[in-house]
Design a protein around this motif. Structure first.
Motif, PDB file in Angstrom:
ATOM      1  N   THR A 166     -78.707  50.815   2.504  1.00  0.00           N
ATOM      2  CA  THR A 166     -79.686  51.286   3.490  1.00  0.00           C
ATOM      3  C   THR A 166     -79.002  52.100   4.576  1.00  0.00           C
ATOM      4  OG1 THR A 166     -81.205  49.426   3.121  1.00  0.00           O
ATOM      5  CG2 THR A 166     -81.379  50.587   5.221  1.00  0.00           C
ATOM      6  N   ILE A 167     -79.435  53.346   4.726  1.00  0.00           N
ATOM      7  CA  ILE A 167     -79.007  54.189   5.841  1.00  0.00           C
ATOM      8  C   ILE A 167     -80.263  54.863   6.394  1.00  0.00           C
ATOM      9  CG2 ILE A 167     -77.725  56.236   6.549  1.00  0.00           C
ATOM     10  CD1 ILE A 167     -75.603  55.589   4.534  1.00  0.00           C
ATOM     11  N   VAL A 168     -80.550  54.625   7.670  1.00  0.00           N
ATOM     12  CA  VAL A 168     -81.730  55.194   8.302  1.00  0.00           C
ATOM     13  C   VAL A 168     -81.316  56.174   9.394  1.00  0.00           C
ATOM     14  CG1 VAL A 168     -83.241  53.235   7.800  1.00  0.00           C
ATOM     15  CG2 VAL A 168     -81.866  53.208   9.875  1.00  0.00           C
ATOM     16  N   GLN A 169     -82.275  56.989   9.807  1.00  0.00           N
ATOM     17  CA  GLN A 169     -82.065  57.936  10.896  1.00  0.00           C
ATOM     18  C   GLN A 169     -83.159  57.735  11.937  1.00  0.00           C
ATOM     19  OE1 GLN A 169     -81.719  61.995   9.539  1.00  0.00           O
ATOM     20  NE2 GLN A 169     -79.812  61.617   8.462  1.00  0.00           N
ATOM     21  N   PRO A 170     -82.999  56.729  12.807  1.00  0.00           N
ATOM     22  CA  PRO A 170     -84.019  56.500  13.834  1.00  0.00           C
ATOM     23  C   PRO A 170     -84.175  57.729  14.726  1.00  0.00           C
ATOM     24  CG  PRO A 170     -82.433  54.686  13.726  1.00  0.00           C
ATOM     25  CD  PRO A 170     -81.870  55.803  12.922  1.00  0.00           C
ATOM     26  N   ASP A 171     -85.378  57.929  15.234  1.00  0.00           N
ATOM     27  CA  ASP A 171     -85.588  59.061  16.146  1.00  0.00           C
ATOM     28  C   ASP A 171     -84.717  58.926  17.394  1.00  0.00           C
ATOM     29  OD1 ASP A 171     -87.436  60.463  14.605  1.00  0.00           O
ATOM     30  OD2 ASP A 171     -89.079  59.196  15.288  1.00  0.00           O
ATOM     31  N   LEU A 172     -84.614  57.696  17.895  1.00  0.00           N
ATOM     32  CA  LEU A 172     -83.751  57.416  19.053  1.00  0.00           C
ATOM     33  C   LEU A 172     -83.291  55.975  18.964  1.00  0.00           C
ATOM     34  CD1 LEU A 172     -84.211  58.355  22.775  1.00  0.00           C
ATOM     35  CD2 LEU A 172     -83.909  55.947  22.161  1.00  0.00           C
ATOM     36  N   TYR A 173     -82.041  55.731  19.316  1.00  0.00           N
ATOM     37  CA  TYR A 173     -81.569  54.350  19.348  1.00  0.00           C
ATOM     38  C   TYR A 173     -80.483  54.181  20.401  1.00  0.00           C
ATOM     39  CZ  TYR A 173     -77.677  55.860  16.232  1.00  0.00           C
ATOM     40  OH  TYR A 173     -76.587  56.482  15.671  1.00  0.00           O
ATOM     41  N   ILE A 174     -80.322  52.939  20.838  1.00  0.00           N
ATOM     42  CA  ILE A 174     -79.330  52.590  21.858  1.00  0.00           C
ATOM     43  C   ILE A 174     -78.364  51.573  21.263  1.00  0.00           C
ATOM     44  CG2 ILE A 174     -78.957  51.513  24.115  1.00  0.00           C
ATOM     45  CD1 ILE A 174     -81.695  52.496  24.959  1.00  0.00           C
TER      46      ILE A 174
END
Length: 281
Positions: free
Chosen positions: A167-175
């Motif tokens: 699993t590799i995701v690309q969140p719109d924004l993350y902290i």
């Protein structure tokens, strides 16, 4: 089922508070408070309330569910037999892909890998990008002013949620607050502390169901779903019994990971959108 969806179904099918109470088994008082916006329901209450809407669908739910089951938001004809990744990774079914397969994709092909399934990602709209940039600006400014150690990242940026899963995701924004997680210049390893996703018509099901589940189980502490179509922000505090809160684009929304001491003024984001595009969606 998300509360926003239940609210829409309630309006569409003309259900009363009494109807929802009888169909779900939740007291009418609680139903009134939840649907009246007086209280934020816990995950268990949402699960119980969702029983009242079994068999009911919004006009676009069937198409979205079919699109989701196909394994890619880019398949417009809803034909699950079509695998758009076959030409780059021949000989595999969508569901059997590995991180190595993901890394072999051309640089101009943007995708997410979730449990071995590749989801092709379309270019975000200018409205989508404006929301994320304005959100990032507010967060980065206040974190930097406080001399905080947490870092704000925006898409496209790879996050390998769990090294034991493909699993590799690309969140719109993350902290990310753990510096070790972002030492790799290639991608972030592990669950971010905070994730925000701006939903689009093609990602609604994935963001609200699949990624919600993945984030919660990977150890993300807080998750926001920003829906410009319904002018809402749904926040999930996974650290505090999955407390759910819903805000509008006129509200100031607190971050649970900072115990509410850091807030995002969505009225400023709304003003920027209306001033630039004349609409929120």
């Amino acid at each position: 089922m998300l509360l926003n969806t239940m609210i829409e179904l309630k309006k569409l099918h003309g259900l009363s508070y009494k109807d929802i109470s009888e169909r779900s088994g939740v007291s009418i008082g609680t139903v009134q408070k939840v649907f009246g916006g007086i209280t934020s329901p816990r995950a268990k209450t949402l699960d119980e309330l969702s029983k009242a809407f079994v068999g009911l669908e919004l006009p676009n739910m069937v198409a979205e569910q079919t699109m989701y089951s196909s394994g890619t938001s880019a398949i417009k004809n809803n034909d699950s037999s079509v695998n758009p990744f076959e030409k780059w990774i021949p000989g595999k079914q969508n569901g059997d892909y590995t991180i190595k397969d993901y890394e072999s994709l051309p640089e101009d092909v943007r995708a997410e890998l979730i449990d071995g399934k590749l989801f092709k990602m379309e270019a975000p709209s200018n409205i989508h990008q404006t929301i994320i940039l304005e959100l990032a600006l507010q967060l980065k400014t206040v974190i930097k002013k406080r001399k905080g150690s947490c870092k704000v990242f925006i898409s496209p940026s790879d996050v390998e949620l769990d090294e034991d899963e493909p699993t590799i995701v690309q969140p719109d924004l993350y902290i990310v607050c753990n510096k070790d997680m972002s030492k790799d210049s290639k991608r972030t390893h592990g669950a971010p502390d905070f994730v925000a996703e701006v939903v689009s018509l093609s990602t609604r099901i994935k963001d609200k169901r699949l990624k919600h589940f993945k984030y919660a189980n990977a150890g993300v502490r807080e998750y926001w779903i920003i829906d410009p179509y319904h002018e809402s922000i749904t926040t999930y505090n996974f650290e505090d019994d999955d407390i759910v809160s819903i805000y509008s684009f006129d509200d100031v929304v607190p971050l649970a990971i900072y115990n509410g001491t850091i807030k995002v003024d969505f009225s400023e984001i709304k003003s920027e959108l209306l001033g630039t595009f004349g609409t929120l969606s």
